[in-house]
Design a protein around this motif. Structure first.
Motif, PDB file in Angstrom:
ATOM      1  N   GLY A 173      -4.167   4.610   6.520  1.00 13.13           N
ATOM      2  CA  GLY A 173      -5.484   4.418   6.862  1.00 13.13           C
ATOM      3  C   GLY A 173      -6.529   4.973   6.140  1.00 13.13           C
ATOM      4  N   ILE A 174      -6.688   6.435   6.200  1.00 14.80           N
ATOM      5  CA  ILE A 174      -7.634   6.986   5.473  1.00 14.80           C
ATOM      6  C   ILE A 174      -7.964   6.631   4.010  1.00 14.80           C
ATOM      7  CG2 ILE A 174      -8.666   9.357   5.126  1.00 14.80           C
ATOM      8  CD1 ILE A 174      -8.064   9.871   7.904  1.00 14.80           C
ATOM      9  N   PRO A 175      -6.815   6.806   3.147  1.00 11.91           N
ATOM     10  CA  PRO A 175      -6.860   6.627   1.607  1.00 11.91           C
ATOM     11  C   PRO A 175      -7.351   5.066   1.658  1.00 11.91           C
ATOM     12  CG  PRO A 175      -4.663   7.584   2.482  1.00 11.91           C
ATOM     13  CD  PRO A 175      -5.243   7.305   3.833  1.00 11.91           C
ATOM     14  N   LEU A 176      -6.913   4.178   2.248  1.00 13.47           N
ATOM     15  CA  LEU A 176      -7.440   2.916   2.160  1.00 13.47           C
ATOM     16  C   LEU A 176      -8.897   2.555   2.367  1.00 13.47           C
ATOM     17  CD1 LEU A 176      -6.666  -0.262   1.637  1.00 13.47           C
ATOM     18  CD2 LEU A 176      -6.469  -0.498   4.085  1.00 13.47           C
ATOM     19  N   LEU A 177      -9.482   3.351   3.452  1.00 12.40           N
ATOM     20  CA  LEU A 177     -10.862   3.135   3.588  1.00 12.40           C
ATOM     21  C   LEU A 177     -11.480   3.943   2.665  1.00 12.40           C
ATOM     22  CD1 LEU A 177     -10.887   3.667   7.438  1.00 12.40           C
ATOM     23  CD2 LEU A 177     -11.354   1.724   6.289  1.00 12.40           C
ATOM     24  N   ARG A 178     -11.103   4.985   2.171  1.00 10.11           N
ATOM     25  CA  ARG A 178     -11.684   5.821   1.058  1.00 10.11           C
ATOM     26  C   ARG A 178     -11.998   4.965  -0.280  1.00 10.11           C
ATOM     27  NH1 ARG A 178      -8.323  10.394   0.012  1.00 10.11           N
ATOM     28  NH2 ARG A 178      -9.002  11.262   1.754  1.00 10.11           N
ATOM     29  N   LEU A 179     -10.679   4.363  -0.623  1.00  7.52           N
ATOM     30  CA  LEU A 179     -10.721   3.367  -1.720  1.00  7.52           C
ATOM     31  C   LEU A 179     -11.592   2.191  -1.386  1.00  7.52           C
ATOM     32  CD1 LEU A 179      -8.409   3.208  -4.080  1.00  7.52           C
ATOM     33  CD2 LEU A 179      -7.664   1.290  -2.947  1.00  7.52           C
TER      34      LEU A 179
END
Lengths: 239, 114
Positions: A173-179
């Motif tokens: 979740g968080i890595p994907l949104l950061r990306l």
């Protein structure tokens, strides 16, 4: 030797062993997670489940025996769900301000979670019972199991798929949104709660108190909405 | 602390009872959460002991999912048969849900601010 056997017979009959072991395994998994810099795939829930399944398999212990001990932990899910109101109440002013965006985002996310699982699972040829068990995957275990039962899925399979969804959301979740260039803690937290319920919320709290509070909100609201939405979609598509 | 725990359980109990009385398609604890939220909103301030107890419980939220997760042991055969389709569906659908929710909320809150 005979004394050892007698001790084992005693231990096997009390809930103490599996309760203690669950806590020990989780504690160790958490230590490993922290030591190795919170590497996402070493999610403590995932590691604990894998280790405990191996232990049960090796010792030939039925799940029901394990659950006799572990149910004391499982029981706390209820009061913990209620306790989510506390961080939420701390954000009451913002909630009043954002009620419309929150309602729209919740509806969009909730429909996406259910409809995409339905479409992708169907396209990949999932067995219909597996598919039905998967539809309520984004909401917290007690809600999801109730929904699965209502629509003819397998509640205990649903419990596992819910956990796996939570872990997936917590991991990507968080890595994907950061990306994708999204850094707003409110949007991040809320999305984690809508898509990945309590495990996503636990992860969002690690990120920040604010993200955690919104995650708890997303989880609670989506629990209610999914309970209404899934039976409706199943009826519409005649699954 | 005992008082706070008792309060959490009482709100859960109230939720369970109302769900059973009305047949609302909602789990008792979730309704309990909504009731507690309303109570705290009306009261205006959360007592410190209560906040500490709740925080203590929420710190270990992840642990509470382990017993249900171990239940996968009863479905190992089904999972072994369909693991690839299950994995692809779970990961793709979860990623979509996260992205759609987060970007919808951000788009709408930004518009509201400017």
């Amino acid at each position: 030797m005979e004394r050892l056997t007698r001790i084992w017979v005693y231990i096997e009959e009390t809930p103490l062993l599996w309760l203690a072991l669950t806590l020990c395994v989780f504690w160790l998994a958490q230590q490993i997670y922290k030591r190795l810099g919170s590497f996402a795939l070493l999610n403590p829930v995932l590691v604990s489940v894998v280790v405990l399944v191996i232990i049960l398999k090796v010792t030939g212990t039925p799940y029901s025996d394990y659950f006799d001990g572990a149910q004391f932990i499982h029981f706390l899910l209820g009061p913990a769900t209620v306790a989510l109101a506390v961080p939420l109440a701390a954000q009451a002013a913002e909630l009043r301000r954002y009620w419309l965006p929150i309602t729209v985002a919740l509806t969009a996310g909730s429909i996406t979670a259910v409809a995409s699982a339905m479409a992708i699972g169907w396209a990949l040829g999932l067995d219909s019972q597996t598919l039905l068990s998967m539809l309520p995957k984004s909401v917290t275990t007690p809600i999801a199991m109730g929904v699965a039962e209502q629509i003819g899925g397998l509640p205990s399979l649903t419990a596992v798929l819910v956990i796996l969804t939570g872990i997936t959301g917590a991991v990507i979740g968080i890595p994907l949104l950061r990306l994708l260039g999204l850094h707003d803690p409110v949007a991040k937290g809320f999305a984690m709660g809508v898509a990945a319920h309590g495990i996503g919320t636990a992860r969002a709290f690690e990120h920040s108190e604010r993200a955690g509070a919104y995650s708890g909100l997303g989880m609670g609201l989506n629990g209610a909405l999914t309970a209404l939405l899934v039976p409706l979609l199943v009826w519409l598509f005649g699954l | 602390m005992i008082g706070s725990l008792a309060a959490l359980l009482l709100f859960q109990l109230a939720g369970e009872i109302i769900v059973r009385l009305t047949g609302a398609p909602l789990p008792g604890p979730v309704l309990g959460m909504i009731l507690l939220f309303l109570a705290l909103a009306v009261r205006g301030r959360t007592p410190q002991v209560f906040a500490d107890t709740s925080r203590g419980l929420l710190n270990y939220l992840a642990l509470l999912f382990v017993p249900a997760g171990v239940g996968i042991i009863s479905h190992l055969a089904r999972v072994a048969d369909e693991w690839l389709a299950i994995t692809v569906t779970l990961v793709a659908s979860t990623a979509l849900a996260v992205v759609v929710t987060a970007f919808t909320l951000r788009a709408l809150t930004r518009k509201g601010q400017s």
